[in-house]
Design an enzyme around this catalytic site. Structure first.
Site, PDB file in Angstrom:
ATOM      1  N   SER A  84      56.848  83.688  44.371  1.00 24.45           N
ATOM      2  CA  SER A  84      56.775  82.350  44.948  1.00 24.45           C
ATOM      3  C   SER A  84      55.479  82.073  45.695  1.00 24.45           C
ATOM      4  O   SER A  84      55.175  80.927  46.022  1.00 24.45           O
ATOM      5  CB  SER A  84      57.945  82.146  45.911  1.00 24.45           C
ATOM      6  OG  SER A  84      57.862  83.046  47.025  1.00 24.45           O
ATOM      7  N   SER A 131      57.577  88.545  45.283  1.00 24.68           N
ATOM      8  CA  SER A 131      56.817  87.304  45.410  1.00 24.68           C
ATOM      9  C   SER A 131      55.451  87.441  46.057  1.00 24.68           C
ATOM     10  O   SER A 131      54.733  86.454  46.188  1.00 24.68           O
ATOM     11  CB  SER A 131      57.637  86.254  46.164  1.00 24.68           C
ATOM     12  OG  SER A 131      58.704  85.805  45.368  1.00 24.68           O
ATOM     13  N   LYS A 170      51.170  80.552  54.024  1.00 20.62           N
ATOM     14  CA  LYS A 170      52.236  80.111  53.127  1.00 20.62           C
ATOM     15  C   LYS A 170      53.164  79.151  53.864  1.00 20.62           C
ATOM     16  O   LYS A 170      53.494  79.360  55.038  1.00 20.62           O
ATOM     17  CB  LYS A 170      53.023  81.327  52.613  1.00 20.62           C
ATOM     18  CG  LYS A 170      54.081  80.995  51.564  1.00 20.62           C
ATOM     19  CD  LYS A 170      54.738  82.268  51.028  1.00 20.62           C
ATOM     20  CE  LYS A 170      55.804  81.948  49.984  1.00 20.62           C
ATOM     21  NZ  LYS A 170      56.427  83.172  49.422  1.00 20.62           N
TER      22      LYS A 170
END
Length: 494
Positions: free
Chosen positions: A160, A184, A79
């Site tokens: 997210s 998330s 990420k």
């Protein structure tokens, strides 16, 4: 030979160890998938050289008869919130466009030390603020899933960590890192039919991870199944002296401790999670999950978490307040974007840089956070929200006297279409209704896929555990996984 990109972390690790295939073959397969899936916009940066170098190191070690590292031969996605030395790290924000760290985050360093290779940096909601991956400065991530009822709308992969969830579901990587501030990891896992766990706050170091809300942010793994999550979490976790919130505790052998036998365990069903207008399919899946855990030997008990209804408003005071402080560092002076209009003074530069660099959702949360921390409003908002947070944590503590883990839905719906909720921030924030309470309490929690809705889209079930009881969460997740038998995957359209 089975397409190697259909294998998960455990299968790749074991296959490389026993010589069924080489790590380079695995890496090349996933690199090809990443290159062919640009339509999903899951990767912001591709790093095939990193993945191949790690693969070659694994193959060389095996050829010499050396003991392989825990993740040798396993390429993963990272990420874009984790700083990676020499590789652009932006938190999906224009204000950090082109920022290349000179250091490695502790979590990514732990993974490289364990032998993993990096396929690239994954797209996300800007500064981890969002539930649909629509706030990225570099465009939406598109879920690999499509509705089976004739609707062809592009769907949100959750957020997210939407780039992570989409990449795993589309077989672009076997696993990826995520971060979870209010859900998330868990919500995008539910939307895309994969597994993901947020560990106890402090299990994974936050050092080198770009901050959103420091008292809530926690890294965790996302993968195809529970075992893969246990393997990844073992590599990611550990004490870090550079992080004052890091827990100085040994890392348990979570994979070795996996067991789906829940005899003697009590599973709590919080009555407050039966929210108004809950879709019948979510209610039915929840009941199915209860039946599955009964079948695994667990006793089902009803518990009460009376302050649950205040969790979401408390979270959307505390998280923006911390964000307004953390994001003050992005001013155009030291790194990232600098917008310096002709004749501008320092204050003008600050204003122009932040106006151009931050997206609308980030600006919204900074403004909310600044307001609730301002003189005259701090006690009325932030102090009260902090008190609610304490009461929510106390609710969980009292529940543990009656049960070992909790079972709830992960999200209030299946994946929605891109653009469907983006105009209504409140509707978007409600996606976190089931995940936020455990985040406020710093508890471990996991989502596993339980089935499909009427349109053929994945639905997830959430297990919440006691502090530091990741093993209990993983075991309950494994019991659900075995009984759900979820094998559905997105049909390739990209």
């Amino acid at each position: 030979m089975t397409d190697l990109t259909n294998l998960g972390v455990a299968a790749i690790r074991d296959g490389v160890r026993d010589g069924s295939f080489t790590a380079r073959e695995v890496a090349e397969g996933f690199i090809a998938n990443v290159s062919a899936a640009t339509a999903l916009n899951a990767f912001l940066v591709e790093t095939p050289d990193h993945a191949l170098a790690a693969a070659d190191a694994a193959d060389a070690a095996r050829a010499k008869g050396e003991t392989l590292k825990p993740l040798a031969g396993v390429p993963i996605g990272m990420k874009d919130l984790f700083c990676t030395k020499g590789v652009t790290t932006t938190a999906a924000s224009h204000i950090l466009g082109g920022f290349t760290p000179e250091y490695e985050s502790t979590v990514s360093a732990n993974l490289w030390d364990a032998g993993a290779g990096m396929l690239g940096k994954l797209n996300m909601d800007q500064f981890a603020m969002g539930s649909s991956n629509e706030t990225s400065a570099f465009g939406n991530v598109i879920s690999p899933w499509r509705r089976s009822d004739g609707g062809n709308a592009a769907l949100a992969p959750g957020g997210s960590s939407g780039g992570s969830s989409a990449a795993i579901a589309a077989r672009l990587c076997p696993a990826a890192t995520g971060t979870d501030t209010g859900g998330s990891i868990r919500q995008p896992a539910a939307f895309t039919g994969i597994s993901g766990i947020k560990p106890t706050y402090g299990r994974c170091s936050r050092w080198g991870t770009i901050a959103f809300a420091s008292s809530l942010d926690q890294a965790g793994p996302m993968a195809r199944d529970v075992r893969d999550c246990a393997i990844m979490l073992g590599a990611m976790s550990g004490f870090d002296a550079k992080d004052a919130t890091s827990l100085d505790l040994p890392v348990p052998a979570w994979e070795a401790g996996l067991s789906s036998d829940l005899k003697g365990k009590r599973v709590g069903i919080p009555k407050e999670y039966r929210v108004d207008n809950m879709p019948p399919e979510i209610e039915a899946l929840w009941q199915q999950g209860i039946d599955w855990l009964k079948d695994a030997g667990a006793e089902i008990v009803e518990v009460s978490l009376p302050h649950t209804k205040y969790a979401l408003p408390a979270y959307y005071i505390i998280a923006p307040a911390e964000a307004s402080s953390n994001l003050a560092r992005y001013d155009g002076v030291r790194y990232g974007l600098r917008d310096l209009p002709e004749g501008a003074n320092l204050q003008d530069m600050y204003a122009a840089t932040r106006a151009d660099g931050f997206g609308d959702e980030v600006k919204r949360r900074i403004m909310i956070g600044t307001y609730v921390l301002s003189a005259g409003y701090y006690d009325a908002y932030f102090t009260q929200a902090s008190k609610i947070r304490t009461l929510i944590a106390r609710d969980f503590e009292q529940a543990w006297a009656k049960c070992d883990v909790l079972l709830t839905p992960t999200a209030p719906s299946a994946a929605f279409a891109l653009g469907e909720k983006s105009a209504d921030p409140i509707a978007m924030y409600l996606n976190d209704v089931f995940t936020v309470p455990s985040s406020l309490a710093g508890l471990p929690a996991m989502s596993v896929p339980g089935g499909l809705d009427h349109a053929g889209l994945p639905l997830g079930l959430q297990i919440i555990g006691k502090p530091l009881d990741e093993q209990g969460v993983l075991n309950a997740g494994l019991a659900l996984e075995e009984r759900a038998g979820f094998v559905a995957r997105a049909e390739r359209w990209w």
